[in-house]
Design a protein around this motif. Structure first.
Motif, short mmCIF file in Angstrom:
data_model
loop_
_atom_site.label_atom_id
_atom_site.label_comp_id
_atom_site.label_asym_id
_atom_site.label_seq_id
_atom_site.Cartn_x
_atom_site.Cartn_y
_atom_site.Cartn_z
N GLY B 255 0.79 -1.23 0.00
CA GLY B 255 0.00 0.00 0.00
C GLY B 255 0.82 1.27 0.00
N HIS B 256 2.10 1.16 0.25
CA HIS B 256 2.99 2.33 0.31
C HIS B 256 3.87 2.32 -0.94
N MET B 257 3.31 2.87 -2.01
CA MET B 257 3.82 2.60 -3.35
C MET B 257 4.84 3.64 -3.83
N ALA B 258 5.46 3.30 -4.97
CA ALA B 258 6.25 4.27 -5.74
C ALA B 258 5.28 5.08 -6.59
N VAL B 259 5.22 6.39 -6.34
CA VAL B 259 4.39 7.27 -7.17
C VAL B 259 5.23 7.66 -8.39
N THR B 260 4.80 7.22 -9.57
CA THR B 260 5.61 7.43 -10.78
C THR B 260 5.30 8.77 -11.44
N ASP B 261 6.09 9.09 -12.45
CA ASP B 261 5.88 10.32 -13.23
C ASP B 261 5.06 10.08 -14.49
N VAL B 262 4.47 8.90 -14.60
CA VAL B 262 3.75 8.56 -15.83
C VAL B 262 2.25 8.72 -15.62
N ARG B 263 1.60 9.43 -16.53
CA ARG B 263 0.15 9.61 -16.46
C ARG B 263 -0.55 8.25 -16.58
N ASP B 264 -1.62 8.06 -15.83
CA ASP B 264 -2.31 6.76 -15.90
C ASP B 264 -2.87 6.49 -17.30
N THR B 265 -3.18 7.55 -18.03
CA THR B 265 -3.73 7.36 -19.38
C THR B 265 -2.75 6.66 -20.32
N VAL B 266 -1.45 6.76 -20.01
CA VAL B 266 -0.44 6.09 -20.83
C VAL B 266 -0.67 4.57 -20.81
#
Lengths: 270, 270
Positions: B255-266
């Motif tokens: 639950g304690h995730m890596a928040v990425t720089d990629v938009r979910d729409t990708v």
């Protein structure tokens, strides 16, 4: 003593052959491109590499999914796969052998070259979506003419991984201009076998100077009113072998694929 | 000296934080589940393993794509990734450390444990499709209640690969019966972050005897008229570490995730 009946001119057409029967013919020496064989079943590219390179290759595939959609990976030394209930050393029509990145021979059986440390990767092949193209009335020239598909090394670099790098290889099909959209729509439903085209028209932009001189396969005529359409190709791993010079590798001869036991619909997305 | 402004109660909500700002908060010690953070950006599970196990893990992921959709793989020892422009050792809210398969500690920084031979895998996380669920009016209970999602080890075995095997782990969201179809339809468009549910209703069939006692995360209430819906979960690699006992591994705290720089729409498919 093989339970498969012999193929004869009175027997089923190549499209009607079951995968097991097609593989039996190839095992006995039939050496032909497999486009059009066992309609409705997926076909696969083969690349067998020493275990030591297996991670680099699987990562290369993960980073270049259009060119290298992985259908299956064997354990080291294994000669069959969950998608391929045959013998990977004999049941493709032809193979290419590479030593230190140099293509040294093409042959129909690699049993005596096999090694216990070879990990084999089965990569989706665009022959798989030719059946739905034909069913939608989109012509496939190399099936009409009984030749191999035309394939080209491009000027596009794949994303490297570890010791592996190399150019994107593409296959080309000439499509009537009015059916290019259909070809895109249909093939985009099969991402596991390269999916939508990577390029439509303008071969020069891919660094292809002469369509009549493919790097692999046969030249295929582009007629008036047709556009050359390019799909990522599973020969890309062999171009990476050429560029990266691993000690040993075995691939299929381009166009001479592994006919799998998996229905093409399995790889279809909505 | 950090150029990021401090987070305060007057500042943006968690959903409004950019990925870089969310990571800066976590780097400075904020230890919270990341569900609801940086809305519109993909989140990822982390598993870092010695290079010696990297092929087995990548193959495990390839064989279990619903549970382990690979978004990115680092070079050995690297601490950032193409999808994650932060420091993998500090920028997640919390980590779990495993030695010989035993979960030995949870902490907020693993810099002093890092090794040059660690290959890090970023695996898609279902938190990514919670924004489109919310936008479609499908409630997400653990966001409403500010708790962690509930996760369970199931009785379903993953396909093994080399030295790695283990059970499928799932996350559960209670969905109103009339919106289950919407939840399936919406999440199926995000195969890279686990896609459609693996199971709807009937927890016992997955070997889950008590929904109130999740194996990871917090219990989440299933109310009258709601159905527990189960998605494959990126904690599955950590269950494989527990089952397979590699010498060393680092994962995110569930639950304690890596928040990425990629938009979910990708990661959205048509």
């Amino acid at each position: 003593m093989n339970p498969e009946p012999e193929h004869s001119t009175d027997g089923p057409s190549p499209a009607e052959l079951s995968p097991a029967r097609a593989r039996a013919l190839f095992r006995r020496g039939l050496r032909v491109p497999t486009s059009g064989y066992s309609a409705g079943y997926a076909q696969a590219n083969l690349i067998s590499l020493p275990r030591d390179l297996a991670f680099d290759f699987l990562l290369f595939a993960q980073r270049n999914p259009k060119a290298c959609p992985v259908l299956d990976v064997t354990e080291p030394g294994e000669v069959s796969a969950s998608v391929f209930d045959g013998d990977l050393r004999t049941d493709l029509p032809a193979y290419r052998v590479y030593r230190d990145g140099v293509f040294v021979e093409e042959r129909t059986d690699v049993t005596d070259l096999w090694r216990d440390d070879l990990v084999s990767f089965l990569i989706g092949c665009s022959f798989t979506f030719e059946t739905p193209l034909l069913e939608a009335g989109v012509p496939v020239r190399h099936i009409e003419t009984g030749s191999n598909v035309a394939m080209y090394r491009t000027n596009r670099a794949c994303r490297p991984a570890g010791r592996l790098s190399g150019p994107l290889v593409v296959s080309m099909r000439p499509i009537p201009a009015g059916q290019v959209a259909d070809a895109v729509r249909i093939t985009s439903r099969y991402p596991a076998v390269h999916g939508a085209p990577v390029h439509v028209g303008d071969p020069a932009a891919l660094g292809i100077t002469d369509l009549d001189r493919p790097d692999y396969g046969d030249p295929v005529e582009v007629r008036e009113g047709e556009v050359p359409v390019f799909w990522a190709c599973g020969v890309t791993p062999q171009a990476a072998v050429t560029a990266s010079a691993p000690e040993f590798a075995i691939g299929h001869a381009p166009g001479h694929m592994a006919v799998t036991d998996v229905r093409d619909t399995v790889y279809q997305v909505p």
